[in-house]
Scaffold this motif. Structure first.
Motif, PDB file in Angstrom:
ATOM      1  N   MET A   1      38.667  65.935  78.333  1.00 10.00           N
ATOM      2  CA  MET A   1      39.992  65.365  78.471  1.00 10.00           C
ATOM      3  C   MET A   1      40.383  65.213  79.940  1.00 10.00           C
ATOM      4  O   MET A   1      40.970  64.216  80.317  1.00 10.00           O
ATOM      5  N   TRP A   2      40.036  66.246  80.743  1.00 12.83           N
ATOM      6  CA  TRP A   2      40.404  66.173  82.158  1.00 12.83           C
ATOM      7  C   TRP A   2      39.678  65.039  82.855  1.00 12.83           C
ATOM      8  O   TRP A   2      40.231  64.388  83.745  1.00 12.83           O
ATOM      9  N   LEU A   3      38.431  64.754  82.440  1.00  9.42           N
ATOM     10  CA  LEU A   3      37.680  63.666  83.061  1.00  9.42           C
ATOM     11  C   LEU A   3      38.314  62.316  82.737  1.00  9.42           C
ATOM     12  O   LEU A   3      38.456  61.462  83.621  1.00  9.42           O
ATOM     13  N   LEU A   4      38.724  62.150  81.507  1.00  7.80           N
ATOM     14  CA  LEU A   4      39.375  60.900  81.109  1.00  7.80           C
ATOM     15  C   LEU A   4      40.685  60.707  81.866  1.00  7.80           C
ATOM     16  O   LEU A   4      40.967  59.614  82.372  1.00  7.80           O
ATOM     17  N   ARG A   5      41.465  61.774  81.983  1.00  3.28           N
ATOM     18  CA  ARG A   5      42.734  61.696  82.711  1.00  3.28           C
ATOM     19  C   ARG A   5      42.504  61.341  84.179  1.00  3.28           C
ATOM     20  O   ARG A   5      43.204  60.502  84.748  1.00  3.28           O
ATOM     21  N   THR A   6      41.501  61.961  84.800  1.00  2.00           N
ATOM     22  CA  THR A   6      41.214  61.698  86.202  1.00  2.00           C
ATOM     23  C   THR A   6      40.723  60.278  86.414  1.00  2.00           C
ATOM     24  O   THR A   6      41.141  59.607  87.356  1.00  2.00           O
ATOM     25  N   THR A  12      43.942  53.484  87.800  1.00  5.03           N
ATOM     26  CA  THR A  12      45.296  52.958  87.997  1.00  5.03           C
ATOM     27  C   THR A  12      45.578  52.740  89.477  1.00  5.03           C
ATOM     28  O   THR A  12      46.147  51.714  89.863  1.00  5.03           O
ATOM     29  N   GLY A  13      45.172  53.684  90.314  1.00  8.05           N
ATOM     30  CA  GLY A  13      45.353  53.532  91.758  1.00  8.05           C
ATOM     31  C   GLY A  13      44.594  52.342  92.306  1.00  8.05           C
ATOM     32  O   GLY A  13      45.108  51.580  93.142  1.00  8.05           O
ATOM     33  N   VAL A  14      43.378  52.129  91.829  1.00  9.86           N
ATOM     34  CA  VAL A  14      42.575  50.994  92.288  1.00  9.86           C
ATOM     35  C   VAL A  14      43.196  49.685  91.816  1.00  9.86           C
ATOM     36  O   VAL A  14      43.261  48.713  92.571  1.00  9.86           O
ATOM     37  N   VAL A  15      43.672  49.633  90.586  1.00 10.00           N
ATOM     38  CA  VAL A  15      44.303  48.412  90.069  1.00 10.00           C
ATOM     39  C   VAL A  15      45.558  48.067  90.858  1.00 10.00           C
ATOM     40  O   VAL A  15      45.795  46.899  91.189  1.00 10.00           O
ATOM     41  N   VAL A  16      46.340  49.068  91.206  1.00 11.34           N
ATOM     42  CA  VAL A  16      47.549  48.809  92.012  1.00 11.34           C
ATOM     43  C   VAL A  16      47.155  48.250  93.377  1.00 11.34           C
ATOM     44  O   VAL A  16      47.771  47.288  93.865  1.00 11.34           O
ATOM     45  N   ALA A  17      46.115  48.811  94.001  1.00 11.64           N
ATOM     46  CA  ALA A  17      45.662  48.307  95.298  1.00 11.64           C
ATOM     47  C   ALA A  17      45.140  46.872  95.185  1.00 11.64           C
ATOM     48  O   ALA A  17      45.414  46.036  96.058  1.00 11.64           O
ATOM     49  N   ALA A  63      34.887  56.094  91.049  1.00 12.28           N
ATOM     50  CA  ALA A  63      34.307  57.432  90.914  1.00 12.28           C
ATOM     51  C   ALA A  63      34.639  58.306  92.119  1.00 12.28           C
ATOM     52  O   ALA A  63      34.968  59.489  91.977  1.00 12.28           O
ATOM     53  N   GLY A  64      34.570  57.739  93.306  1.00 17.35           N
ATOM     54  CA  GLY A  64      34.911  58.502  94.514  1.00 17.35           C
ATOM     55  C   GLY A  64      36.367  58.916  94.533  1.00 17.35           C
ATOM     56  O   GLY A  64      36.703  60.038  94.928  1.00 17.35           O
ATOM     57  N   LEU A  65      37.237  58.030  94.100  1.00 20.08           N
ATOM     58  CA  LEU A  65      38.649  58.372  94.031  1.00 20.08           C
ATOM     59  C   LEU A  65      38.899  59.453  92.986  1.00 20.08           C
ATOM     60  O   LEU A  65      39.721  60.355  93.193  1.00 20.08           O
ATOM     61  N   ALA A  66      38.178  59.414  91.879  1.00 19.03           N
ATOM     62  CA  ALA A  66      38.298  60.451  90.855  1.00 19.03           C
ATOM     63  C   ALA A  66      37.880  61.807  91.414  1.00 19.03           C
ATOM     64  O   ALA A  66      38.518  62.825  91.146  1.00 19.03           O
ATOM     65  N   VAL A  67      36.825  61.829  92.203  1.00 17.26           N
ATOM     66  CA  VAL A  67      36.384  63.082  92.833  1.00 17.26           C
ATOM     67  C   VAL A  67      37.443  63.586  93.804  1.00 17.26           C
ATOM     68  O   VAL A  67      37.752  64.782  93.833  1.00 17.26           O
ATOM     69  N   LEU A  68      38.009  62.684  94.596  1.00 16.14           N
ATOM     70  CA  LEU A  68      39.049  63.098  95.541  1.00 16.14           C
ATOM     71  C   LEU A  68      40.293  63.627  94.839  1.00 16.14           C
ATOM     72  O   LEU A  68      41.014  64.464  95.384  1.00 16.14           O
ATOM     73  N   ILE A  69      40.560  63.149  93.638  1.00 11.93           N
ATOM     74  CA  ILE A  69      41.709  63.641  92.882  1.00 11.93           C
ATOM     75  C   ILE A  69      41.403  65.001  92.256  1.00 11.93           C
ATOM     76  O   ILE A  69      42.228  65.907  92.269  1.00 11.93           O
ATOM     77  N   GLU A  70      40.197  65.163  91.720  1.00  9.04           N
ATOM     78  CA  GLU A  70      39.889  66.329  90.899  1.00  9.04           C
ATOM     79  C   GLU A  70      39.451  67.556  91.694  1.00  9.04           C
ATOM     80  O   GLU A  70      39.800  68.685  91.337  1.00  9.04           O
ATOM     81  N   VAL A  71      38.688  67.383  92.755  1.00  4.51           N
ATOM     82  CA  VAL A  71      38.099  68.524  93.474  1.00  4.51           C
ATOM     83  C   VAL A  71      39.138  69.482  94.046  1.00  4.51           C
ATOM     84  O   VAL A  71      39.002  70.698  93.870  1.00  4.51           O
ATOM     85  N   PRO A  72      40.188  69.034  94.720  1.00  6.65           N
ATOM     86  CA  PRO A  72      41.151  70.007  95.255  1.00  6.65           C
ATOM     87  C   PRO A  72      41.792  70.883  94.179  1.00  6.65           C
ATOM     88  O   PRO A  72      41.980  72.083  94.377  1.00  6.65           O
ATOM     89  N   GLY A  73      42.095  70.306  93.036  1.00  3.01           N
ATOM     90  CA  GLY A  73      42.691  71.090  91.948  1.00  3.01           C
ATOM     91  C   GLY A  73      41.719  72.117  91.395  1.00  3.01           C
ATOM     92  O   GLY A  73      42.090  73.254  91.102  1.00  3.01           O
TER      93      GLY A  73
END
Length: 95
Positions: A1-6, A12-17, A63-73
């Motif tokens: 579930m956490w992977l899907l959320r991330t 979503t961030g990439v689509v906005v950009a 994928a890189g953005l997902a890693v940047l979101i998930e790793v600090p948490g």
């Protein structure tokens, strides 16, 4: 579930950009490109229009953005668990 959320959050961030790039190209008439990832071409002759082409490099970006979101948490959670395990138990807690 956490992977899907991330992945959803990073996509979503990439689509906005990408939409921001598209709007800038449409309004200003400037064509922009990130090689292998995305190209936005605008046409200034005739009615204003713009087109966007997505490349295969978009997958590593998400994928890189997902890693940047998930790793600090995950690191923060691991540090909290280590600190909790190493904390001394209070004397007389059961009384």
């Amino acid at each position: 579930m956490w992977l899907l959320r991330t992945l959803l959050l990073s996509a979503t961030g990439v689509v906005v950009a990408l939409m921001l790039m598209f709007v800038i190209a449409f309004v200003t008439g400037i064509s922009m490109a990130v090689p292998g990832v995305v190209a936005v071409e605008s046409v200034v002759t005739g009615p204003p229009s713009a087109s966007m082409t997505l490349g295969p490099g978009l997958v590593p970006v998400v994928a890189g953005l997902a890693v940047l979101i998930e790793v600090p948490g995950r690191l923060r959670a691991r540090r909290a668990l280590v600190a909790q395990r190493s904390a001394p138990e209070p004397c007389g807690a059961g009384r």
